[in-house]
Design an enzyme around this catalytic site. Structure first.
Site, PDB file in Angstrom:
ATOM      1  N   CYS A 297      31.665  43.605  39.781  1.00 19.63           N
ATOM      2  CA  CYS A 297      32.460  42.756  40.215  1.00 19.63           C
ATOM      3  C   CYS A 297      31.713  41.540  40.656  1.00 19.63           C
ATOM      4  O   CYS A 297      32.517  40.350  41.229  1.00 19.63           O
ATOM      5  CB  CYS A 297      33.695  42.901  40.852  1.00 19.63           C
ATOM      6  SG  CYS A 297      33.278  44.326  42.524  1.00 19.63           S
TER       7      CYS A 297
ATOM      8  N   ARG B 191      44.803  38.668  49.918  1.00 16.45           N
ATOM      9  CA  ARG B 191      43.703  39.966  49.960  1.00 16.45           C
ATOM     10  C   ARG B 191      44.360  40.756  51.441  1.00 16.45           C
ATOM     11  O   ARG B 191      43.738  40.070  52.936  1.00 16.45           O
ATOM     12  CB  ARG B 191      42.745  39.920  49.826  1.00 16.45           C
ATOM     13  CG  ARG B 191      41.243  40.157  50.180  1.00 16.45           C
ATOM     14  CD  ARG B 191      39.895  39.814  49.377  1.00 16.45           C
ATOM     15  NE  ARG B 191      39.916  39.911  48.197  1.00 16.45           N
ATOM     16  CZ  ARG B 191      38.178  39.811  48.217  1.00 16.45           C
ATOM     17  NH1 ARG B 191      37.920  39.728  48.638  1.00 16.45           N
ATOM     18  NH2 ARG B 191      38.335  39.729  46.460  1.00 16.45           N
TER      19      ARG B 191
ATOM     20  N   HIS C 150      42.044  46.852  43.499  1.00 19.70           N
ATOM     21  CA  HIS C 150      41.207  45.425  42.564  1.00 19.70           C
ATOM     22  C   HIS C 150      42.108  44.972  41.586  1.00 19.70           C
ATOM     23  O   HIS C 150      41.708  44.899  40.716  1.00 19.70           O
ATOM     24  CB  HIS C 150      40.105  45.115  43.532  1.00 19.70           C
ATOM     25  CG  HIS C 150      39.458  44.166  42.999  1.00 19.70           C
ATOM     26  ND1 HIS C 150      40.296  42.932  43.190  1.00 19.70           N
ATOM     27  CD2 HIS C 150      38.404  43.222  43.368  1.00 19.70           C
ATOM     28  CE1 HIS C 150      39.633  41.818  43.833  1.00 19.70           C
ATOM     29  NE2 HIS C 150      38.707  42.056  43.358  1.00 19.70           N
TER      30      HIS C 150
ATOM     31  N   GLN D  79      41.050  42.154  39.415  1.00 25.52           N
ATOM     32  CA  GLN D  79      39.300  42.084  38.955  1.00 25.52           C
ATOM     33  C   GLN D  79      38.879  42.402  37.590  1.00 25.52           C
ATOM     34  O   GLN D  79      38.559  42.854  36.693  1.00 25.52           O
ATOM     35  CB  GLN D  79      38.649  43.304  40.327  1.00 25.52           C
ATOM     36  CG  GLN D  79      37.292  42.957  39.905  1.00 25.52           C
ATOM     37  CD  GLN D  79      36.329  41.563  39.274  1.00 25.52           C
ATOM     38  OE1 GLN D  79      36.134  41.428  40.678  1.00 25.52           O
ATOM     39  NE2 GLN D  79      35.673  41.709  38.272  1.00 25.52           N
TER      40      GLN D  79
ATOM     41  N   ARG E 193      37.582  35.674  36.145  1.00 27.15           N
ATOM     42  CA  ARG E 193      38.380  35.795  37.002  1.00 27.15           C
ATOM     43  C   ARG E 193      39.516  33.989  37.714  1.00 27.15           C
ATOM     44  O   ARG E 193      40.215  34.878  37.422  1.00 27.15           O
ATOM     45  CB  ARG E 193      37.745  35.981  38.708  1.00 27.15           C
ATOM     46  CG  ARG E 193      37.119  37.173  39.062  1.00 27.15           C
ATOM     47  CD  ARG E 193      37.762  38.745  38.875  1.00 27.15           C
ATOM     48  NE  ARG E 193      39.082  38.209  39.582  1.00 27.15           N
ATOM     49  CZ  ARG E 193      38.639  38.642  40.998  1.00 27.15           C
ATOM     50  NH1 ARG E 193      37.430  38.563  41.909  1.00 27.15           N
ATOM     51  NH2 ARG E 193      40.111  38.512  41.684  1.00 27.15           N
TER      52      ARG E 193
HETATM   53  N1   CP Z   1      35.145  40.470  43.023  1.00 29.00           N
HETATM   54  C1   CP Z   1      35.493  39.619  44.041  1.00 29.00           C
HETATM   55  O1   CP Z   1      36.861  39.689  44.595  1.00 29.00           O
HETATM   56  O2   CP Z   1      34.971  38.607  44.819  1.00 29.00           O
HETATM   57  P1   CP Z   1      35.426  38.137  45.820  1.00 29.00           P
HETATM   58  O3   CP Z   1      35.032  38.494  46.648  1.00 29.00           O
HETATM   59  O4   CP Z   1      34.444  37.011  46.241  1.00 29.00           O
HETATM   60  O5   CP Z   1      36.887  37.681  45.971  1.00 29.00           O
HETATM   61  N1  NVA Z   2      34.212  46.678  46.618  1.00 33.50           N
HETATM   62  C1  NVA Z   2      34.431  45.982  47.938  1.00 33.50           C
HETATM   63  C2  NVA Z   2      34.762  45.057  45.951  1.00 33.50           C
HETATM   64  C3  NVA Z   2      34.900  43.092  46.672  1.00 33.50           C
HETATM   65  C4  NVA Z   2      35.169  42.317  46.115  1.00 33.50           C
HETATM   66  C5  NVA Z   2      35.158  45.656  48.696  1.00 33.50           C
HETATM   67  O1  NVA Z   2      36.409  46.368  48.626  1.00 33.50           O
HETATM   68  O2  NVA Z   2      33.810  45.288  49.526  1.00 33.50           O
END
Ligand code: CP
Ligand code: NVA
Length: 309
Positions: free
Chosen positions: A266, A109, A136, A139, A294
């Site tokens: 999400c 990430r 993402h 997700q 997830r």
């Molecule tokens: N939805 C999601 O990716 O959550 P986190 O940021 O907690 O991993």
């Molecule tokens: N759009 C959000 C998603 C988090 C899971 C971000 O990038 O912070």
């Protein structure tokens, strides 16, 4: 076998995503009510190790990948930029080569999508995108699973997105082109998704509508989705919040969607901003099924990436 990176949904393609859905559905059903860390009967990743790198915060992605590996019979190791040498300037290329010698797959990430592309270029094990500023994909595998569980077939489905044209929306658009559902995107001017993703969806045969009229986008929708108005790493957002206000998902907006429409998010959510409490906590909300999924989605992504699916 060629290395199977999962940087975006197109790396897998429609057939593999369909296979992931089936596998996730079956594995989920087969272990209903088991303790969360107990391995699946077949332990398909027995002895495998996943290295996870987090350059941004995470709850769901972090825990679900860890639990997914345990359920597949393997294990996971977590590195974050604050305590690994990445945070002191060790290159992505060297990190990729070292982790490829120590682990069977890498999940990362990060912010700039170019970093994950560089990681994939130098890794000799599969690299999985756990979120970048651009997309993402993990997700959306969970979201599709959640939608299918609600007995909503994907071809022709009307998905409505409200708020910011962000990374999560980009992956929804990519999925739409692959799996032939339609997307209405309601954002304030200046916050539309990248044109590249809109074109990708349309090229796949998806009908994509871009509008600044939230009510119009909600009309007859099967699935209503939103996300935070401010994504991780975004700064100077004072003006943005005001622009986003008319795009809040609330009962009035949900009333325009189909009576059996589902609400997805999400998470993490900012209740009172992008969604109000009545919808978030209401009977049409599937957000915690989506969060649980997830795990099940991640398992099928890992199995695909490691050539077991
Ligand atoms: N939805 C999601 O990716 O959550 P986190 O940021 O907690 O991993
Ligand atoms: N759009 C959000 C998603 C988090 C899971 C971000 O990038 O912070």
């Amino acid at each position: 076998m060629e290395l199977r990176h999962f940087l975006d949904l197109s790396d897998a393609g429609a057939d593999a995503i369909a296979a992931m859905m089936n596998d996730a559905h079956e594995r989920k059903a087969a272990r209903a009510s088991w303790p969360k860390g107990k391995p699946d009967a077949d332990k398909p990743l027995d002895g495998y190790v996943l290295a996870m790198i987090f350059e941004k915060n995470s709850t769901r992605t972090r825990v679900s990948f860890d639990i997914a590996m345990r359920q597949l019979g393997g294990s996971a190791i977590i590195l974050d930029s604050g305590t690994s040498q990445l945070g002191r300037g060790e290159s992505i290329a060297d990190t990729a080569r070292v982790l490829s010698r120590m682990a069977d797959a890498i999940m990362i990430r990060t912010d700039d999508h170019a970093k994950i592309e560089e990681m994939a270029q130098h890794a000799s094990v599969p690299v999985i995108n756990g979120l970048t500023d651009r997309s993402h994909p993990c997700q959306i595998v969970a979201d599709l699973l959640t939608i299918l569980e609600q007995k909503k077939p994907l071809p022709g489905l009307e998905v409505a997105w409200f708020g910011d044209g962000n990374n999560v929306l980009h992956s929804i658009l990519e999925a739409a082109g692959l799996l032939k559902f339609n997307v209405r995107v309601a954002t304030p001017a200046g916050f539309e998704p990248d044109a590249e993703f809109v074109e990708m969806a349309r090229a796949g045969g998806s009908v994509v509508t871009l509008t600044q009229d939230a009510e119009q986008a909600a009309e007859g929708a099967d699935v209503v989705i939103t996300d935070t108005w401010v994504s991780m790493g975004q700064e100077n957002v004072e003006n943005k919040l005001g622009a986003m206000a008319p795009f809040q998902v609330n009962e009035a907006l949900m009333a325009r969607a189909k009576p059996d429409a589902r609400f997805l998010h999400c998470l993490p959510a900012h209740v009172g901003d992008e969604v109000n409490e009545a919808v978030f906590e209401g009977p049409q909300s599937s957000v915690f099924d989506e969060a649980e999924n997830r795990i099940h989605a991640q398992k099928s992504i890992l199995l695909w990436a490691l050539g077991k699916l």
